[in-house]
Design an enzyme around this catalytic site. Structure first.
Site, mmCIF file in Angstrom:
data_model
loop_
_atom_site.group_PDB
_atom_site.id
_atom_site.type_symbol
_atom_site.label_atom_id
_atom_site.label_comp_id
_atom_site.label_asym_id
_atom_site.label_seq_id
_atom_site.Cartn_x
_atom_site.Cartn_y
_atom_site.Cartn_z
ATOM 1 N N GLY A 181 0.796 -1.224 0.000
ATOM 2 C CA GLY A 181 0.000 0.000 0.000
ATOM 3 C C GLY A 181 0.818 1.258 0.000
ATOM 4 O O GLY A 181 0.284 2.335 0.220
ATOM 5 N N CYS A 182 2.110 1.167 -0.263
ATOM 6 C CA CYS A 182 2.983 2.331 -0.139
ATOM 7 C C CYS A 182 3.581 2.678 -1.485
ATOM 8 O O CYS A 182 4.112 1.821 -2.168
ATOM 9 C CB CYS A 182 4.097 2.049 0.864
ATOM 10 N N GLY A 183 3.517 3.957 -1.842
ATOM 11 C CA GLY A 183 4.047 4.370 -3.127
ATOM 12 C C GLY A 183 5.383 5.076 -3.053
ATOM 13 O O GLY A 183 5.970 5.379 -4.077
ATOM 14 N N CYS A 226 7.932 4.157 -0.568
ATOM 15 C CA CYS A 226 8.864 3.457 0.323
ATOM 16 C C CYS A 226 10.252 3.344 -0.277
ATOM 17 O O CYS A 226 11.231 3.227 0.446
ATOM 18 C CB CYS A 226 8.327 2.059 0.633
#
Length: 269
Positions: free
Chosen positions: A111-113, A115
């Site tokens: 869910g992380c763009g 990182c």
């Protein structure tokens, strides 16, 4: 492998409590596996993904994160390992050192763009201008919305999956890809379109998630003139869409939507 085995879905035993009564049953849950990405033999990043349509993901990720076209890729090799899946990307020419700087890339969550980024200039990049694109009838958005809800097979089974789709100007949905990560779903869609030589400017993209800035950046990099999201955009996403000429639609529902930038592409029926 069980007869009911589907890539992206796993079965687990659960206890369901309803009306104070407990029952043990088997339930379908979304798979989330680590994907180790290697570029020309060197480790690049680790992403958490749904283990399906990964060759599409490779082509989309290569474009939106590395600036590589499908023609730049010599080979895409996927290998199942005990710990997860390994993706090897090989190109004829090396990338600029900054693109594959090991300090830039870190393990990433589904869910992380951001990182994988250490520097502000890597995070907030104004996309290049998108093309003029086709005029889109307002009714086409609702047509695509109905179709994507029907084609979210993994989400129907698990309730934990995002989807990204591409529709023609009339709203007919051509391609849909799913993943536990919204960014991964969009990369899979972009990769599938590139592999099938689909022109993004002849229709529009639809995502079931919110429209954050990195979703707008990926969509613009792929050349989508219009991005419609079922949830809300962020302020930065609106600013990026405005700057690159993209029509950004949020809160897409049956009979209702909100246009945040460049409404000129949408025509009333």
């Amino acid at each position: 492998m069980p007869a009911d085995r589907v890539d992206g879905v796993a079965w687990r035993e659960v206890v369901e409590v309803s009306g104070g009564v407990s029952a043990v049953r088997r339930d379908q849950v979304a798979e989330e596996v680590p994907l180790a990405i290697r570029f020309n033999g060197e480790p690049l990043a680790v992403m958490m993904v749904s283990p399906c349509d990964l060759e599409d993901f490779a082509h989309g990720f290569a474009l939106t994160e590395l600036g590589l076209g499908s023609a730049d890729l010599v080979s895409v090799v996927l290998q199942s390992l005990l710990e997860g899946i390994q993706l090897d990307l090989r190109t004829r020419d090396p990338l600029p050192a900054r693109a594959v700087d090991p300090q830039r890339w870190l393990p990433g969550r589904s869910g992380c763009g951001i990182c994988g980024h250490r520097h502000l200039e890597d995070v907030v990049r104004q996309p290049a201008a998108v093309g003029r694109g086709s005029a889109i009838a307002s009714s086409a958005l609702e047509v695509a919305l109905r179709q994507i809800e029907q084609r979210q097979l993994l989400n129907a089974a698990t309730g934990a999956i995002h989807a990204a789709g591409w529709a023609r100007a009339d709203g007919s949905l051509v391609l849909v890809r799913e993943d536990v990560g919204r960014h991964n779903a969009l990369d899979k869609l972009i990769g599938a379109m590139r592999r099938e030589s689909v022109d993004p400017a002849s229709g529009f993209a639809l995502v079931t998630s919110r429209a954050s800035y990195e979703m707008v950046a990926k969509a613009a990099t792929a050349g989508f003139p219009l991005l419609a999201a079922m949830s809300a955009p962020t302020a930065l996403a609106v600013d990026l869409a405005t700057g690159c000429g993209m029509t950004l639609v949020g809160f897409l529902r049956a009979g209702r939507y909100v246009v945040y930038s460049h409404p000129r592409r949408l025509e009333s029926d």
